[in-house]
Design an enzyme around this catalytic site. Structure first.
Site, PDB file in Angstrom:
ATOM      1  N   LYS A 168     -21.997   9.174   8.820  1.00 45.01           N
ATOM      2  CA  LYS A 168     -22.071   8.857   7.372  1.00 45.01           C
ATOM      3  C   LYS A 168     -21.888   7.354   7.531  1.00 45.01           C
ATOM      4  O   LYS A 168     -22.429   6.767   6.534  1.00 45.01           O
ATOM      5  CB  LYS A 168     -21.406   9.389   6.704  1.00 45.01           C
ATOM      6  CG  LYS A 168     -19.348   9.256   6.542  1.00 45.01           C
ATOM      7  CD  LYS A 168     -19.077  10.151   5.537  1.00 45.01           C
ATOM      8  CE  LYS A 168     -17.208  10.268   6.107  1.00 45.01           C
ATOM      9  NZ  LYS A 168     -17.313   9.491   5.043  1.00 45.01           N
ATOM     10  N   HIS A 197       5.895  -1.743  45.723  1.00 46.16           N
ATOM     11  CA  HIS A 197       7.145  -2.688  45.305  1.00 46.16           C
ATOM     12  C   HIS A 197       6.170  -3.604  44.929  1.00 46.16           C
ATOM     13  O   HIS A 197       5.912  -4.208  45.707  1.00 46.16           O
ATOM     14  CB  HIS A 197       7.671  -2.807  46.264  1.00 46.16           C
ATOM     15  CG  HIS A 197       8.924  -4.115  45.916  1.00 46.16           C
ATOM     16  ND1 HIS A 197      10.387  -3.493  45.344  1.00 46.16           N
ATOM     17  CD2 HIS A 197      10.028  -5.133  46.688  1.00 46.16           C
ATOM     18  CE1 HIS A 197      11.061  -4.331  44.519  1.00 46.16           C
ATOM     19  NE2 HIS A 197      10.472  -5.395  45.383  1.00 46.16           N
ATOM     20  N   LEU A 222      -5.510  13.174  18.345  1.00 44.73           N
ATOM     21  CA  LEU A 222      -5.764  12.282  19.598  1.00 44.73           C
ATOM     22  C   LEU A 222      -6.896  11.946  19.993  1.00 44.73           C
ATOM     23  O   LEU A 222      -7.566  12.905  20.702  1.00 44.73           O
ATOM     24  CB  LEU A 222      -4.910  12.581  20.475  1.00 44.73           C
ATOM     25  CG  LEU A 222      -3.623  12.334  20.658  1.00 44.73           C
ATOM     26  CD1 LEU A 222      -2.548  12.147  21.768  1.00 44.73           C
ATOM     27  CD2 LEU A 222      -2.670  11.089  20.023  1.00 44.73           C
ATOM     28  N   VAL A 248      11.634  10.783   0.339  1.00 40.58           N
ATOM     29  CA  VAL A 248      11.228   9.836  -0.659  1.00 40.58           C
ATOM     30  C   VAL A 248      11.007  10.961  -1.989  1.00 40.58           C
ATOM     31  O   VAL A 248      10.414  12.049  -1.880  1.00 40.58           O
ATOM     32  CB  VAL A 248       9.354   9.355  -0.178  1.00 40.58           C
ATOM     33  CG1 VAL A 248       8.920   8.416  -1.036  1.00 40.58           C
ATOM     34  CG2 VAL A 248      10.274   8.337   1.075  1.00 40.58           C
ATOM     35  N   ILE A 292       2.311   5.868  14.026  1.00 40.56           N
ATOM     36  CA  ILE A 292       0.873   4.930  12.819  1.00 40.56           C
ATOM     37  C   ILE A 292       2.316   4.026  11.790  1.00 40.56           C
ATOM     38  O   ILE A 292       1.632   2.590  12.081  1.00 40.56           O
ATOM     39  CB  ILE A 292      -0.048   5.982  12.187  1.00 40.56           C
ATOM     40  CG1 ILE A 292      -1.371   6.313  13.269  1.00 40.56           C
ATOM     41  CG2 ILE A 292      -0.926   4.546  11.346  1.00 40.56           C
ATOM     42  CD1 ILE A 292      -2.026   7.617  12.398  1.00 40.56           C
ATOM     43  N   GLY A 298       6.487   7.925  12.290  1.00 37.80           N
ATOM     44  CA  GLY A 298       5.465   8.630  13.470  1.00 37.80           C
ATOM     45  C   GLY A 298       4.585   7.486  13.958  1.00 37.80           C
ATOM     46  O   GLY A 298       5.415   5.804  14.018  1.00 37.80           O
TER      47      GLY A 298
HETATM   48  C1  LIG Z   1      -4.745   3.502  13.255  1.00 42.13           C
HETATM   49  C2  LIG Z   1      -4.277   4.630  13.933  1.00 42.13           C
HETATM   50  C3  LIG Z   1      -3.893   4.396  15.125  1.00 42.13           C
HETATM   51  C4  LIG Z   1      -4.434   5.625  16.136  1.00 42.13           C
HETATM   52  N1  LIG Z   1      -4.130   4.710  17.575  1.00 42.13           N
HETATM   53  C5  LIG Z   1      -4.383   5.691  18.548  1.00 42.13           C
HETATM   54  C6  LIG Z   1      -4.493   5.937  19.958  1.00 42.13           C
HETATM   55  O1  LIG Z   1      -3.735   4.569  20.324  1.00 42.13           O
HETATM   56  N2  LIG Z   1      -4.505   6.476  20.917  1.00 42.13           N
HETATM   57  C7  LIG Z   1      -5.294   8.183  20.218  1.00 42.13           C
HETATM   58  O2  LIG Z   1      -5.543   8.322  21.328  1.00 42.13           O
HETATM   59  N3  LIG Z   1      -5.308   8.671  19.071  1.00 42.13           N
HETATM   60  C8  LIG Z   1      -5.088   7.127  17.952  1.00 42.13           C
HETATM   61  N4  LIG Z   1      -5.224   7.637  16.980  1.00 42.13           N
HETATM   62  C9  LIG Z   1      -5.962   9.147  16.401  1.00 42.13           C
HETATM   63  C10 LIG Z   1      -7.508   8.825  16.526  1.00 42.13           C
HETATM   64  O3  LIG Z   1      -8.126   7.753  16.040  1.00 42.13           O
HETATM   65  C11 LIG Z   1      -7.859  10.464  16.551  1.00 42.13           C
HETATM   66  O4  LIG Z   1      -7.550  11.193  17.229  1.00 42.13           O
HETATM   67  C12 LIG Z   1      -9.700  10.114  16.548  1.00 42.13           C
HETATM   68  O5  LIG Z   1     -10.180   9.333  16.038  1.00 42.13           O
HETATM   69  C13 LIG Z   1     -10.268  11.878  16.431  1.00 42.13           C
HETATM   70  O6  LIG Z   1     -11.117  11.517  16.670  1.00 42.13           O
HETATM   71  P1  LIG Z   1     -12.851  12.775  16.030  1.00 42.13           P
HETATM   72  O7  LIG Z   1     -13.909  12.815  17.087  1.00 42.13           O
HETATM   73  O8  LIG Z   1     -11.901  13.789  16.036  1.00 42.13           O
HETATM   74  O9  LIG Z   1     -12.476  12.083  14.748  1.00 42.13           O
HETATM   75  P2  LIG Z   1     -12.813  10.631  13.830  1.00 42.13           P
HETATM   76  O10 LIG Z   1     -12.712   9.479  15.146  1.00 42.13           O
HETATM   77  O11 LIG Z   1     -11.700  10.574  12.555  1.00 42.13           O
HETATM   78  O12 LIG Z   1     -14.787  10.282  13.858  1.00 42.13           O
HETATM   79  C14 LIG Z   1     -15.053  11.102  12.721  1.00 42.13           C
HETATM   80  C15 LIG Z   1     -16.791  10.893  12.436  1.00 42.13           C
HETATM   81  O13 LIG Z   1     -17.697  11.894  11.077  1.00 42.13           O
HETATM   82  C16 LIG Z   1     -17.825  10.881  10.466  1.00 42.13           C
HETATM   83  N5  LIG Z   1     -18.326  12.099   9.382  1.00 42.13           N
HETATM   84  C17 LIG Z   1     -17.207  12.994   8.294  1.00 42.13           C
HETATM   85  N6  LIG Z   1     -17.580  13.498   7.951  1.00 42.13           N
HETATM   86  C18 LIG Z   1     -19.424  13.356   8.384  1.00 42.13           C
HETATM   87  C19 LIG Z   1     -20.420  13.997   7.656  1.00 42.13           C
HETATM   88  N7  LIG Z   1     -19.991  14.895   7.480  1.00 42.13           N
HETATM   89  N8  LIG Z   1     -21.714  13.198   7.993  1.00 42.13           N
HETATM   90  C20 LIG Z   1     -21.728  12.485   8.807  1.00 42.13           C
HETATM   91  N9  LIG Z   1     -20.788  11.771   9.232  1.00 42.13           N
HETATM   92  C21 LIG Z   1     -19.715  12.412   8.908  1.00 42.13           C
HETATM   93  C22 LIG Z   1     -16.394  10.189   9.734  1.00 42.13           C
HETATM   94  O14 LIG Z   1     -17.300   8.552   9.204  1.00 42.13           O
HETATM   95  C23 LIG Z   1     -16.213   9.130  11.591  1.00 42.13           C
HETATM   96  O15 LIG Z   1     -17.093   8.380  11.829  1.00 42.13           O
HETATM   97  C24 LIG Z   1      -5.283   6.647  15.616  1.00 42.13           C
HETATM   98  C25 LIG Z   1      -5.642   6.496  14.521  1.00 42.13           C
HETATM   99  C26 LIG Z   1      -4.781   5.734  13.168  1.00 42.13           C
HETATM  100  C27 LIG Z   1      -5.526   5.924  11.712  1.00 42.13           C
END
Ligand SMILES: Cc1cc2nc3c(=O)[nH]c(=O)nc-3n(C[C@H](O)[C@H](O)[C@H](O)COP(=O)(O)OP(=O)(O)OC[C@H]3O[C@@H](n4cnc5c(N)ncnc54)[C@H](O)[C@@H]3O)c2cc1C
Length: 464
Positions: A33, A442, A317, A235, A182, A180
């Site tokens: 999206k 080492h 993750l 909180v 983040i 946590g």
């Molecule tokens: C600040 C922050 C730091 C992080 N750091 C780490 C890290 O260092 N290491 C780590 O392993 N994880 C980290 N994470 C967690 C990690 O980002 C997520 O676990 C990961 O992105 C999950 O992947 P995903 O593919 O399941 O979903 P996402 O990455 O959330 O992707 C989902 C995608 O689906 C799209 N989407 C949703 N619904 C629709 C729809 N109906 N139609 C079209 N598109 C849609 C969204 O727009 C999005 O682009 C972090 C998260 C945050 C917020």
């Protein structure tokens, strides 16, 4: 055209699933999206947070350690606009990389919101409206930040991680709700850049999911950085004005703590995202936490629809989502893939970094497992002294009778990279003695893993 697979969501779960399906000979469509691919991880998660963590760490070192290294420079200044712009450039390179990979693998990208018309038809609502006809669907719609019921996220003063990555100024006093991963990573960024940072945590320790030794050590390091940490604080109220925020919390003694700041970062977790996905049109249900339910093969209650990543249960993750993307693609192709959920490492990119894999000491105690502990401090490592990164330790947990490694927990420089050695050892069910008898270069930080294994085997580390 009819597709074999349509993936909804282009985060690390979705884009990896799409690539693996294409590699296995399937005709693949991916629906996203947003205008850029890569999901939370690349756009507003892992990558931008690490870019800011690295920049702020350089600044911190220039301010605090260069002199001792014999590097005299004028007092460094933060150019925050440039720091945010560089982060933006890093994100751009990464998301463009995903677009390239889609082209390379002949995956068709549809930009718009995807939703089910029926189990073989996906509607894409973007600049134009299109329908995709598909044999199978992989849902990888990820997650969004969540809040507490009484907190209104105004995205100006009361913010989530997404806004914390695009600030216009360095906060004077950043109040963080949630100790946590983040919250602590973003808190570290701003503490290094000069903000006063207060973390309010409901549990009795920060990073409560990790081994408690790691929480204790990280608390010490973050306090040294100047962060204030309030554990066991609940909180109760968050109020904001045009320029200020006030956070109230019940203290363990039954008093009220009042923190006044200019920004409040709410980092109390994330929730699965399935908004307007049309799950009702195919009869897929979500659990109490809003996650899509799947079986052991990540198949939903509808036989041609799978779900992976943050939108299903398990650790939120990126690498867990990636493994599940590969798993589903290979399952669909008739292969017999496997994921060992016990060996998905968790990392906190604070300084020092924290990383853990396998069981924590608390989990072993609760399971009544007989175990032994071997640990080794960074300060006894030549490599750590050379780089002035002597805070930290390695903790190995091994079965008391068989010596099999059950958990590896590291706090210290390069922990994030070193934890892969624990995954490898545990995937091959190595004993602590196995690792202690392998040559480790080492001087390296990895010598602490070898020494901790020696300590676990028969209490005979060489350098302590
Ligand atoms: C600040 C922050 C730091 C992080 N750091 C780490 C890290 O260092 N290491 C780590 O392993 N994880 C980290 N994470 C967690 C990690 O980002 C997520 O676990 C990961 O992105 C999950 O992947 P995903 O593919 O399941 O979903 P996402 O990455 O959330 O992707 C989902 C995608 O689906 C799209 N989407 C949703 N619904 C629709 C729809 N109906 N139609 C079209 N598109 C849609 C969204 O727009 C999005 O682009 C972090 C998260 C945050 C917020």
């Amino acid at each position: 055209m009819k597709y074999d697979i349509t993936v909804i969501g282009s985060g690390p779960g979705g884009y990896v699933a799409a690539i693996r399906c294409a590699q296995l000979g399937m005709k693949v469509a991916i629906v996203e999206k947003y205008s850029t691919l890569g999901g939370t991880c690349l756009n507003v998660g892992c990558i931008p947070s690490k870019a800011l963590l690295d920049s702020s760490e350089h600044y911190h070192n220039a301010e605090h350690t260069f002199k001792e290294h014999g590097i005299d420079i004028p007092a460094p200044k933060v150019n925050f606009t440039q720091m945010i712009a560089r982060k933006g450039e890093v994100v751009k390179q990464n998301v463009e990389g995903i677009a390239y990979l889609m082209k390379k693998n002949k995956i068709d990208v549809f930009t718009g919101h995807g939703s089910f018309v029926n189990k073989n038809t996906i509607k894409v609502s973007g600049e134009k409206e299109e329908e995709i006809s598909t044999d199978k669907v992989i849902l990888a719609t990820g997650s969004k930040p969540t809040s507490l019921p009484f907190i209104e996220i105004d995205k100006k003063r009361v913010i989530t991680s997404t806004e914390a990555l695009v600030m216009k100024e360095v906060p004077k006093h950043l109040v963080i709700i949630g100790g946590g991963v983040i919250g602590l990573e973003l808190g570290s960024v701003y503490a290094r850049l000069g903000s006063e940072v207060s973390v309010v945590e409901y549990f009795d320790r920060i990073i409560p999911g990790m081994d408690s030794t790691m929480s204790k050590e990280l608390t010490k390091s973050l306090k040294k950085l100047g962060m204030k940490i309030y554990t066991k604080h609940k909180v109760t109220e968050v109020k904001s004005t045009a320029k200020t925020v006030t956070v109230k919390a019940d203290t363990p003694k039954g008093e009220v703590l009042e923190l006044k700041g200019d920004y409040c970062l709410v980092s109390v977790g994330r929730r699965a995202y399935t908004d307007k996905l049309g799950l009702e049109n195919v009869g897929i249900k979500t659990d109490k936490a809003g996650r899509i339910e799947t079986d052991d093969h990540l198949r939903t209650s509808v036989d041609n629809i799978y779900a992976i990543g943050d939108v299903v249960k398990g650790a939120m993750l990126a690498h867990k989502a990636e493994e599940e993307g590969v798993f589903v693609a290979e399952t669909i192709a008739g292969q017999k893939p496997h994921i060992n959920y016990n060996l998905i490492p968790g990392v906190v990119y604070t300084w020092p970094e924290v990383a853990g894999v396998g069981q924590t000491e608390e989990q072993l105690k609760e399971a009544g497992r007989a175990y032994k502990v071997g640990s080794f401090p960074y300060k006894a490592l030549g490599r750590a002294r050379a780089s002035m990164d002597t805070d930290g330790l390695v903790k190995v947990l091994a079965d008391k009778n068989t010596d099999e490694i059950l958990g590896l927990h590291i706090i210290g420089a390069r922990a994030a990279d070193m934890i892969a050695s624990g995954v490898t050892a545990m995937e091959f069910r190595a004993s602590a003695e196995d690792v202690s008898r392998m040559s480790h270069a080492h001087p390296t930080y990895m010598e602490a893993v070898k020494e901790a294994c020696l300590a676990a085997t028969d209490s005979r580390p060489i350098h302590m």
